[in-house]
Design a protein around this motif. Structure first.
Motif, PDB file in Angstrom:
ATOM      1  N   SER A  43       0.847  -1.182   0.000  1.00 37.96           N
ATOM      2  CA  SER A  43       0.000   0.000   0.000  1.00 37.96           C
ATOM      3  C   SER A  43       0.880   1.228   0.000  1.00 37.96           C
ATOM      4  O   SER A  43       1.818   1.318   0.801  1.00 37.96           O
ATOM      5  N   GLN A  60       0.699   5.590  -0.169  1.00 40.35           N
ATOM      6  CA  GLN A  60      -0.159   6.774  -0.091  1.00 40.35           C
ATOM      7  C   GLN A  60       0.683   8.028  -0.144  1.00 40.35           C
ATOM      8  O   GLN A  60       1.694   8.143   0.552  1.00 40.35           O
ATOM      9  N   LYS A 104      -3.972   7.176  -3.079  1.00 36.22           N
ATOM     10  CA  LYS A 104      -3.691   5.932  -2.366  1.00 36.22           C
ATOM     11  C   LYS A 104      -3.825   4.770  -3.333  1.00 36.22           C
ATOM     12  O   LYS A 104      -4.800   4.680  -4.073  1.00 36.22           O
TER      13      LYS A 104
END
Length: 318
Positions: free
Chosen positions: A106, A108, A113
Motif C-alpha cells: 500500500s 499513499q 492511495k
C-alpha cells in the motif's frame, strides 16, 4: 541439478557479467524529466535486501523460504504524508527449481492511495557453473483512489470529482544472478489498459511501471563485505528516479551504509542479522531547500524479515 545460489560460494564474478553490472549501475544515474499527471511508483530504501516486491524473480536468489514486512512513514504531522506498508512471502519449490509467494503493498501520497495484491511464480535456469537466469510472472488486483474534492480548487475540471478505480494487474520479471551479483528488469504493474487504445482516455490512472535493479557483493576480507546497489524506476508521465546505495557488512551480522536518490533524497541504513531474523532500518532526508529537509520531514523505514525451511541456516548475502 541445484539451481540455487548457495552451492556457488567463494567463486568470482565473470568479467562480462561484472562489466554488464557496472554499466547498468551507471545508467541508473540518468534522470529524465517530463510533465503529465502522475501515479505512484512503489519504492523503498532497503530494496537491495528484499527485491521481490519490485521483481519477483528475485525469489530464486535464496533457497530458504521467507516472510518480510516493512513500514515506511514520513513524520511531518500532516495528514496524507507519504506512507508505505508492505508484506511479502517467498516459498521455494525445490523439486521444480522454482518459487512462489505473494506480495501485498500500500502506497499513499497526499490525496492519492494505491493498494495492490499479487501472487507470483518464478523459475530459474542454470546458464553455466556460476550464473542463473530467473523469470517470473505475477497477477493480482490494483486499487487506486484519489480524493480530489479535498483540493480547494473545485473550479478546475480536473479536480471536480473523486476517483475510485480497481483493475486486474499482471507483471513480469527477469533476473540474471550468481552468488555475488544480480541485475534485473521488471514490470510488476503491467496494466493492459495503458497499452492499447484505451490509453487515450484522460482519466488513465493505471500506468505501467518499469524497474531496473542491480547489486554486487564484494568480499573485502574475511570479516568485511561491501554491497553497492542501484535501482531506477520509470512511469509514463513522471521523471525517472534513480538510487545508488552502498552497504558495508561486518561478519554477516551488522551492516551500515548510505544512499542517494536523484529526487534530492539521502538515506542512511542499518542492518542487523540474528540467526534467521533480519532487521533493517533506514532514515531518509532531503538534501536541498525545496524538499524541506529536517527531522520532521524525515522518512523512517523499518523492515523485518524471517527465513525458514531448508537452507535457512546458510547466511543470505544478496
Amino acid at each position: 541439478m541445484n539451481l540455487l545460489r548457495s552451492s556457488f560460494y567463494n567463486r568470482q564474478l565473470p568479467h562480462d557479467a561484472l562489466k554488464i553490472s557496472l554499466i547498468a549501475v551507471l545508467c541508473l544515474c540518468y534522470t529524465f524529466k517530463s510533465s503529465a499527471q502522475s501515479t505512484i511508483p512503489f519504492s523503498y530504501s532497503q530494496y537491495m535486501n528484499n527485491l521481490t516486491p519490485i521483481n519477483s524473480a528475485y525469489a530464486m536468489v535464496d533457497q530458504a523460504g521467507s516472510i518480510t514486512g516493512a513500514v515506511r512513514k514520513q513524520f511531518t504531522g500532516i495528514e496524507g504524508a507519504p506512507s508505505t506498508y508492505l508484506v511479502n512471502a517467498n516459498i521455494p519449490l525445490p523439486g521444480l527449481g522454482a518459487a512462489t509467494g505473494f506480495i501485498v503493498q500500500s502506497d499513499q501520497i497526499a490525496i492519492e492511495k494505491q493498494i495492490e495484491a499479487n501472487f507470483f511464480f518464478a523459475k530459474s535456469i542454470q546458464l553455466d557453473d556460476r550464473n542463473f537466469l530467473a523469470v517470473s510472472a505475477n497477477a493480482g488486483i490494483s486499487s487506486y483512489k484519489a480524493n480530489y474534492l479535498l483540493i480547494d480548487n473545485n473550479n478546475d475540471p480536473l479536480f471536480n470529482a473523486n476517483v475510485n478505480e480497481t483493475r486486474l494487474n499482471a507483471g513480469i520479471g527477469m533476473l540474471l544472478y550468481s552468488d555475488t551479483y544480480y541485475i534485473g528488469f521488471s514490470m510488476p504493474q503491467l496494466t493492459f489498459r495503458s497499452l492499447g487504445t484505451a490509453s487515450v482516455q484522460g482519466d488513465n490512472y493505471f500506468r505501467n511501471h518499469y524497474y531496473l535493479a542491480g547489486a554486487y557483493l564484494a568480499e573485502l576480507s574475511d570479516d568485511f563485505k561491501f554491497k553497492p546497489s542501484g535501482l531506477a524506476v520509470y512511469t509514463k508521465g513522471t521523471p525517472i528516479t534513480a538510487n545508488i546505495t552502498g552497504i558495508i557488512y561486518m561478519k554477516d551480522l551488522l551492516g551500515f551504509g548510505a544512499g542517494y536518490t536523484t529526487n534530492s533524497q539521502a538515506s542512511f541504513l542499518l542492518d542487523v542479522n540474528v540467526g534467521n531474523l533480519h532487521i533493517g532500518y533506514s532514515y531518509q532526508v532531503g538534501t536541498n531547500g525545496s524538499n524541506l529537509s529536517g527531522y520532521n520531514n524525515a522518512i523512517h523505514e523499518i523492515m523485518v524479515g524471517f527465513r525458514f525451511g531448508e537452507g535457512s541456516s546458510t547466511p543470505k548475502d544478496l
